[in-house]
Design an enzyme around this catalytic site. Structure first.
Site, PDB file in Angstrom:
ATOM      1  N   ASP A   1       5.772   4.741   4.928  1.00  0.00           N
ATOM      2  CA  ASP A   1       6.706   3.792   5.545  1.00  0.00           C
ATOM      3  C   ASP A   1       6.897   2.524   4.710  1.00  0.00           C
ATOM      4  O   ASP A   1       7.820   1.756   4.975  1.00  0.00           O
ATOM      5  CB  ASP A   1       6.281   3.455   6.985  1.00  0.00           C
ATOM      6  CG  ASP A   1       4.814   3.053   7.112  1.00  0.00           C
ATOM      7  OD1 ASP A   1       3.957   3.661   6.437  1.00  0.00           O
ATOM      8  OD2 ASP A   1       4.514   2.124   7.890  1.00  0.00           O
ATOM      9  N   HIS A   2       6.052   2.311   3.707  1.00  0.00           N
ATOM     10  CA  HIS A   2       6.166   1.106   2.871  1.00  0.00           C
ATOM     11  C   HIS A   2       6.745   1.380   1.473  1.00  0.00           C
ATOM     12  O   HIS A   2       7.009   0.436   0.733  1.00  0.00           O
ATOM     13  CB  HIS A   2       4.791   0.422   2.740  1.00  0.00           C
ATOM     14  CG  HIS A   2       4.286  -0.112   4.047  1.00  0.00           C
ATOM     15  ND1 HIS A   2       4.227  -1.449   4.343  1.00  0.00           N
ATOM     16  CD2 HIS A   2       3.865   0.533   5.167  1.00  0.00           C
ATOM     17  CE1 HIS A   2       3.765  -1.615   5.579  1.00  0.00           C
ATOM     18  NE2 HIS A   2       3.539  -0.421   6.095  1.00  0.00           N
TER      19      HIS A   2
ATOM     20  N   HIS B   1       0.847  -1.205   0.000  1.00  0.00           N
ATOM     21  CA  HIS B   1       0.000   0.000   0.000  1.00  0.00           C
ATOM     22  C   HIS B   1       0.873   1.242   0.000  1.00  0.00           C
ATOM     23  O   HIS B   1       2.087   1.169   0.200  1.00  0.00           O
ATOM     24  CB  HIS B   1      -0.982  -0.026   1.169  1.00  0.00           C
ATOM     25  CG  HIS B   1      -0.344   0.082   2.523  1.00  0.00           C
ATOM     26  ND1 HIS B   1       0.493  -0.882   3.032  1.00  0.00           N
ATOM     27  CD2 HIS B   1      -0.421   1.045   3.476  1.00  0.00           C
ATOM     28  CE1 HIS B   1       0.890  -0.525   4.241  1.00  0.00           C
ATOM     29  NE2 HIS B   1       0.363   0.650   4.529  1.00  0.00           N
TER      30      HIS B   1
ATOM     31  N   HIS C   1       5.920  -5.381  11.688  1.00  0.00           N
ATOM     32  CA  HIS C   1       5.307  -4.049  11.774  1.00  0.00           C
ATOM     33  C   HIS C   1       5.018  -3.718  13.240  1.00  0.00           C
ATOM     34  O   HIS C   1       3.942  -3.251  13.615  1.00  0.00           O
ATOM     35  CB  HIS C   1       4.004  -3.999  10.945  1.00  0.00           C
ATOM     36  CG  HIS C   1       3.613  -2.602  10.526  1.00  0.00           C
ATOM     37  ND1 HIS C   1       2.766  -1.813  11.252  1.00  0.00           N
ATOM     38  CD2 HIS C   1       3.986  -1.846   9.467  1.00  0.00           C
ATOM     39  CE1 HIS C   1       2.596  -0.638  10.637  1.00  0.00           C
ATOM     40  NE2 HIS C   1       3.332  -0.637   9.552  1.00  0.00           N
TER      41      HIS C   1
END
Lengths: 301, 301
Positions: free
Chosen positions: B66-67, B62, B266
């Site tokens: 942070d990804h 997504h 996570h």
């Protein structure tokens, strides 16, 4: 006043397991000045023990990815950490567009003031003065000189009285470093009524540049010159073609500017052993060392 | 075939000194699959000993910073390293815009193929099959199931002859898993003429999500489920409000899907000690551990 300079990232364009991408932190009594913000800078700050929520100003030398790609992630983390203080960012033309176009991803929830700047006086308050100089790189690069804790000498009332300056607004002007004109037409310069000035601590950071006289100018008598030395002189042709410096170039700048200490940074990933860079520089300038991530330089002002 | 799964980043939205931002690397006989690419991933890859120049596919769950904020810097380094192989990137709608808008900064010099995808079969070749499932997060999040080295059973010619199937194109169809119709009208299914199929290795990664039945479906009998567990159950209200999972939620998924091993990732930066997460999950699912950066899981297919 306690000043700490922490190398957060000493790599050139590509990180290595040992070196993160470019960033230098200056802590002035708990406030933070960040010079460049390569990818991973936020985590380097955490590892070095600095909070993302403190008062902070970021000065960007130029818009190459290795010097700015840590900004969006840092903004996101600051938001998640509920940062309150506004964040000031200074950098060359284009920095606004880069930051704003990633706002949809990093969603900052605090005020960000982005200033597009060029050379000359960039920022000044009672403690800190920042001067920029246009260096010589493939992209517009601003080298920064940061002077911390400099002050005019103490006002000496007896000297003012000797010169027949009446107590009042004229004293105020002299205290704040302005010349005045007496009724008899005589000009009094502030140094005539002030004690010894405090030079403060001067730190200079080159960003990316080939050998550049302007950096000599802003580095005069600096306590610490952090200068890029991407290559050693065996690759001087490549260095100059790509508008980078060799260790020798950086040492020449340090010598001409009569700085106290030279730290070489932006080290190409090809140098697993940096002796070649250090030895080459030391032939010209004795007090030199190679930047390593988390090396810290302490000053008292 | 050797398969390695390396946790490159096990943090939640904010990195910590111990945990980098989210990314998981799967190495399949030297080719790389990257699941998410948080800031700092390129350097984590280097530290783990993986080159940026290998054949590689990136699957993004997504579009939260942070990804994905490790992508632009990785592209820049790949260019500086003269990467030759094209790079394939898969992710939800919006991934193209994010990558293209930073091209002026990272200047990729090799081919990049960006695919905006949703759930269902996303990629498949002889070795690898990737299935996506829409999870339940505040931003569209695709959980990925990656099956490696699965194959149909060996074709058994004697069985084909017994069933009266003439050697030729019909054999080819059956070998590749298709049913056929004989002249006498009989349908022959491939499993009638194939030996035992090889299941391969199945790895599932949730991305960010609250408890979601669709992840149970794509995780059935997986060898490894890497599921987010941002919080422990004491913060289950916050977890669900922010559309994240607790360790308990992740363990329920693992149990229902009957996976072999569960790894919780996570992890919110609030958990310096992760025992609370591990113990909570273990009450429901025994073979669980907490992701740590650089932990590696080896498989032979």
């Amino acid at each position: 006043m306690s000043v700490k300079v922490v190398i957060l990232g000493s790599a050139g364009g590509i990180p290595t397991p040992e070196r993160n991408l470019p960033s230098i932190l200056i802590s002035v009594d708990g406030e933070i000045i960040l010079l460049d913000c390569g990818e991973g800078t936020q985590r380097q700050m955490m590892i070095a023990g600095y909070s993302l929520c403190k008062k902070m100003k970021i000065f960007i030398t130029h818009l190459h990815g290795d010097h700015i790609l840590g900004i969006p992630g840092m903004l996101q983390s600051m938001s998640l950490l509920n940062r309150v203080h506004p964040l000031e960012i200074y950098g060359p033309k284009g920095i606004k567009e880069f930051i704003y176009k990633n706002f949809d991803i990093c969603k900052p929830s605090f005020d960000i003031i982005v200033n597009e700047i060029s050379e000359g006086e960039i920022f000044s308050n009672k403690k800190i003065k920042v001067i920029g100089a246009l260096a010589d790189h493939s992209e517009e690069n601003i080298a920064y000189s940061i002077t911390i804790g400099a002050s005019l000498g103490k006002f000496l009332p007896e000297k003012a009285r000797e010169l027949g300056i009446p107590e009042g607004p004229l004293w105020g002007l002299l205290k704040s470093g302005h010349s005045i004109k007496l009724e008899n037409g005589r000009i009094v310069k502030p140094e005539e009524v002030l004690g010894e000035p405090k030079p403060g601590i001067k730190i200079v950071y080159s960003g990316d540049t080939k050998y550049c006289e302007k950096i000599v100018e802003i580095s005069k008598e600096a306590d610490l010159l952090i200068h890029e030395a991407t290559f050693a002189s065996d690759l001087s042709d490549r260095a100059h073609e790509e508008k980078h410096s060799t260790a020798e170039d950086a040492a020449k700048i340090a010598k001409l500017a009569n700085v106290k200490k030279l730290v070489l940074t932006h080290i190409s990933s090809r140098y697993k052993d940096t002796k070649i860079l250090e030895e080459e520089a030391r032939k010209i300038f004795e007090n030199v060392e190679i930047a390593e991530d988390f090396k810290t330089y302490d000053f008292k002002v």
